[in-house]
Design an enzyme around this catalytic site. Structure first.
Site, PDB file in Angstrom:
ATOM      1  N   LYS A  22     139.029 -32.819  80.622  1.00 21.41           N
ATOM      2  CA  LYS A  22     138.472 -33.546  81.778  1.00 21.41           C
ATOM      3  C   LYS A  22     139.288 -33.202  83.027  1.00 21.41           C
ATOM      4  CE  LYS A  22     140.038 -37.938  82.430  1.00 21.41           C
ATOM      5  NZ  LYS A  22     140.610 -38.244  83.741  1.00 21.41           N
ATOM      6  N   ASP A 308     150.244 -39.211  80.088  1.00 23.23           N
ATOM      7  CA  ASP A 308     148.930 -39.539  79.521  1.00 23.23           C
ATOM      8  C   ASP A 308     148.973 -39.697  78.007  1.00 23.23           C
ATOM      9  OD1 ASP A 308     146.959 -37.531  81.849  1.00 23.23           O
ATOM     10  OD2 ASP A 308     148.034 -39.431  82.039  1.00 23.23           O
TER      11      ASP A 308
HETATM   12  C1  EPZ Z   1     146.814 -36.579  87.471  1.00 20.18           C
HETATM   13  O1  EPZ Z   1     146.696 -37.700  88.323  1.00 20.18           O
HETATM   14  C2  EPZ Z   1     145.916 -36.876  86.277  1.00 20.18           C
HETATM   15  N1  EPZ Z   1     144.528 -37.027  86.723  1.00 20.18           N
HETATM   16  C3  EPZ Z   1     146.390 -38.159  85.595  1.00 20.18           C
HETATM   17  O2  EPZ Z   1     145.590 -38.359  84.436  1.00 20.18           O
HETATM   18  C4  EPZ Z   1     147.845 -37.959  85.162  1.00 20.18           C
HETATM   19  O3  EPZ Z   1     148.311 -39.162  84.589  1.00 20.18           O
HETATM   20  C5  EPZ Z   1     148.706 -37.590  86.380  1.00 20.18           C
HETATM   21  O4  EPZ Z   1     148.163 -36.422  87.018  1.00 20.18           O
HETATM   22  C6  EPZ Z   1     150.142 -37.289  85.999  1.00 20.18           C
HETATM   23  O5  EPZ Z   1     150.182 -36.239  85.076  1.00 20.18           O
HETATM   24  C7  EPZ Z   1     143.804 -35.910  86.976  1.00 20.18           C
HETATM   25  O6  EPZ Z   1     144.282 -34.794  86.866  1.00 20.18           O
HETATM   26  C8  EPZ Z   1     142.384 -36.124  87.410  1.00 20.18           C
HETATM   27  P1  EPZ Z   1     150.008 -37.362  90.439  1.00 20.18           P
HETATM   28  P2  EPZ Z   1     147.295 -37.615  89.819  1.00 20.18           P
HETATM   29  O7  EPZ Z   1     149.534 -37.114  91.828  1.00 20.18           O
HETATM   30  O8  EPZ Z   1     147.210 -36.248  90.339  1.00 20.18           O
HETATM   31  C9  EPZ Z   1     152.732 -40.164  93.099  1.00 20.18           C
HETATM   32  C10 EPZ Z   1     144.258 -39.556  82.927  1.00 20.18           C
HETATM   33  O9  EPZ Z   1     144.576 -40.476  82.170  1.00 20.18           O
HETATM   34  N2  EPZ Z   1     152.000 -39.616  94.249  1.00 20.18           N
HETATM   35  O10 EPZ Z   1     150.588 -36.234  89.673  1.00 20.18           O
HETATM   36  O11 EPZ Z   1     146.662 -38.708  90.601  1.00 20.18           O
HETATM   37  C11 EPZ Z   1     151.854 -41.006  92.186  1.00 20.18           C
HETATM   38  O12 EPZ Z   1     151.752 -42.333  92.661  1.00 20.18           O
HETATM   39  C12 EPZ Z   1     144.777 -39.548  84.345  1.00 20.18           C
HETATM   40  O13 EPZ Z   1     143.553 -38.569  82.599  1.00 20.18           O
HETATM   41  C13 EPZ Z   1     152.391 -39.982  95.544  1.00 20.18           C
HETATM   42  O14 EPZ Z   1     153.324 -40.754  95.713  1.00 20.18           O
HETATM   43  O15 EPZ Z   1     148.816 -37.980  89.593  1.00 20.18           O
HETATM   44  C14 EPZ Z   1     152.572 -40.906  90.869  1.00 20.18           C
HETATM   45  O16 EPZ Z   1     153.624 -41.849  90.848  1.00 20.18           O
HETATM   46  C15 EPZ Z   1     145.523 -40.810  84.689  1.00 20.18           C
HETATM   47  N3  EPZ Z   1     151.705 -39.472  96.608  1.00 20.18           N
HETATM   48  C16 EPZ Z   1     153.156 -39.499  90.887  1.00 20.18           C
HETATM   49  O17 EPZ Z   1     153.155 -39.102  92.266  1.00 20.18           O
HETATM   50  C17 EPZ Z   1     150.645 -38.602  96.450  1.00 20.18           C
HETATM   51  O18 EPZ Z   1     150.073 -38.148  97.470  1.00 20.18           O
HETATM   52  C18 EPZ Z   1     152.355 -38.474  90.089  1.00 20.18           C
HETATM   53  O19 EPZ Z   1     151.006 -38.610  90.467  1.00 20.18           O
HETATM   54  C19 EPZ Z   1     150.255 -38.248  95.139  1.00 20.18           C
HETATM   55  C20 EPZ Z   1     150.953 -38.753  94.061  1.00 20.18           C
END
Ligand code: EPZ
Length: 440
Positions: A22, A308
């Site tokens: 996904k 995840d």
């Molecule tokens: C991706 O989410 C995945 N989703 C998530 O999977 C996964 O848990 C996550 O990466 C971490 O591996 C998809 O790929 C669609 P991040 P994403 O940006 O990109 C902070 C699932 O269960 N952050 O890597 O949204 C954020 O708050 C889902 O399939 C900022 O602060 O995660 C987090 O603490 C859930 N500012 C950390 O970084 C930003 O602009 C990592 O988030 C972006 C993120």
């Protein structure tokens, strides 16, 4: 609202086939916005988030064909005239990953209006790093009424250093940079396999990307991209979930059509607990002969232990002899499943980012509530070994990321059935021919 009813106690025996990832399919579908030619994606999982992304693209004016026939699991997306380059709150609030259209829309159309995602069950989920990166590429950004508006006649290549590692932030800006004028160098990038899969598609579309899957990615901007055909990688989180299911139930389960090289951290951690796995080609065999040993686990960005898989690992830890300390470093609120596991008999204490799991504790069936996608998976795993019949409510969370999970588990001996009014659409051919998606 659908529920899953699971009677625990059956060892899982046989073979389960893993679906496409996904979290690779979503950015690859967004990448189709970067060209007016058709993009064909195969091995697309039949999950709710894919339907949501189809609706999102169709609302912008894209033609999206999505089929799940036996040979298919394929989508063809053509974004010839993007009449409305925006993502509404109605859609974004159901799927945060909708923000993946921000970069491609600015790069292709010169403007984008995307609803800020707001938080979700597992955390605040800001997109400040996406926005900062787009500003580095020269986009003019305004935010009001809950929307972010970005515009630029043409993005300009730049140096981008991510303050934090962000998966969709890396993907969003990677897509934007492909059509920028000049070279973009991105540092401190996410290294997840899904990022590399997106780059693979973009290079097939004519982009010039090097270093995807490493912390530094170089992109030479090009004037246009063309259509391409691409097969989505297997879902490593679905595979990991089924590996733990095989171990927990004391079964002998073959997880087929997966990519073992994407599961290194999980397999090493499971070995520490005494779970036996054998890898051959695109399959992993798991033989669950308890007792399992407790082992501490810390979630980290790839190639570390994936966040995840944290909830699923916690379910296993409740059945391990000893104390396992589970530390969640990525999201600030990703222990919702713990309280539901406690209601089934687990011994878990939450201390900030740490969950102290004391095992082995027998689990008993209960009526439980799914709170987010991976928490739901954790409850399914616990129910497979609990004594009695567990009822899991709000399984729409599960349907976002697991294709036909009850059929897959029933096929290897689980006693599981779905009750409720709606069964996910199956093999329905859905073609959107207009900006407002009259499905046929
Ligand atoms: C991706 O989410 C995945 N989703 C998530 O999977 C996964 O848990 C996550 O990466 C971490 O591996 C998809 O790929 C669609 P991040 P994403 O940006 O990109 C902070 C699932 O269960 N952050 O890597 O949204 C954020 O708050 C889902 O399939 C900022 O602060 O995660 C987090 O603490 C859930 N500012 C950390 O970084 C930003 O602009 C990592 O988030 C972006 C993120």
């Amino acid at each position: 609202m659908d529920k899953l009813v699971i009677r625990g106690g059956n060892p899982l025996l046989g073979t389960i086939r893993v679906s496409g990832a996904k979290n690779a399919a979503l950015p690859c579908m967004a990448a189709a916005l970067l060209t007016e030619e058709p993009v064909i994606l195969e091995n697309i999982p039949q999950v709710r988030d894919i339907q949501t992304t189809r609706n999102l693209l169709a609302a912008m004016g894209a033609e999206v064909e999505l089929g799940y026939g036996r040979a298919q699991h394929r989508t063809t997306i053509q974004c010839k005239n993007l009449a409305a380059p925006e993502a509404s709150y109605e859609l974004v609030k159901t799927m945060r990953a909708s923000t993946l259209v921000l970069g491609p829309l600015v790069a292709r159309c010169g403007s984008a209006r995307v609803s800020l995602p707001g938080g979700c069950a597992i955390g605040a989920r800001p997109i400040d790093l996406h926005i900062k990166g787009l500003e580095r590429l020269g986009a003019k950004i305004t935010q009001d009424h809950g929307y972010v508006e970005a515009s630029s006649p043409r993005l300009k290549g730049a140096e981008i250093v991510f303050d934090k590692i962000t998966v969709t932030g890396t993907e969003d800006l990677l897509m934007a940079a492909t059509l920028a004028d000049g070279e973009t160098v991105m540092q401190n990038c996410a290294r997840e396999p899904e990022v590399a899969d997106l780059a693979d598609l973009l290079n097939k579309m004519g982009a010039k990307i090097e270093g995807a899957g490493t912390p530094t990615i170089r992109v030479q901007g090009v004037a246009k991209l063309h259509g391409a055909r691409h097969r989505i990688i297997p879902d490593r989180i679905e595979a990991g979930t089924f590996i733990i299911a095989g171990a927990l139930t004391g079964g002998d389960l073959n997880i087929a059509n997966c990519e073992p090289s994407h599961l290194g951290a999980l397999l090493r951690k499971l070995e520490e607990t005494g779970v036996k796995t054998v890898t051959s080609g695109d399959s992993i065999r798991v033989m669950g002969d308890a007792p399992f040993r407790a082992a501490d686990m810390v979630t980290e960005e790839y190639p570390g232990f994936p966040t995840d898989m944290q909830a699923q690992y916690m379910a296993l830890a409740t059945q391990a002899e000893g104390t396992s300390v589970v530390t969640e470093n990525i999201f600030e609120n990703r222990f919702m499943h713990a309280q539901e596991l406690v209601r089934m008999g687990a011994n878990i204490k939450i201390e900030g980012r740490r969950a102290i799991v004391r095992g082995k504790t027998p689990l008993s069936a209960a009526a439980v509530l799914a709170s987010d996608l991976r928490a739901s998976a954790s409850l399914v795993l616990a129910a497979l070994v609990a004594d009695g019949e567990t009822i899991i409510d709000r399984v729409y969370h599960l349907d976002r990321g697991y294709e036909n999970i009850e059929e897959k588990l029933r096929g290897v001996g689980a006693q599981i059935r779905r009750i409720g009014e709606m069964i996910p659409p199956r093999n329905r051919r859905v073609t959107d021919r207009s900006a407002h998606g009259q499905t046929v």
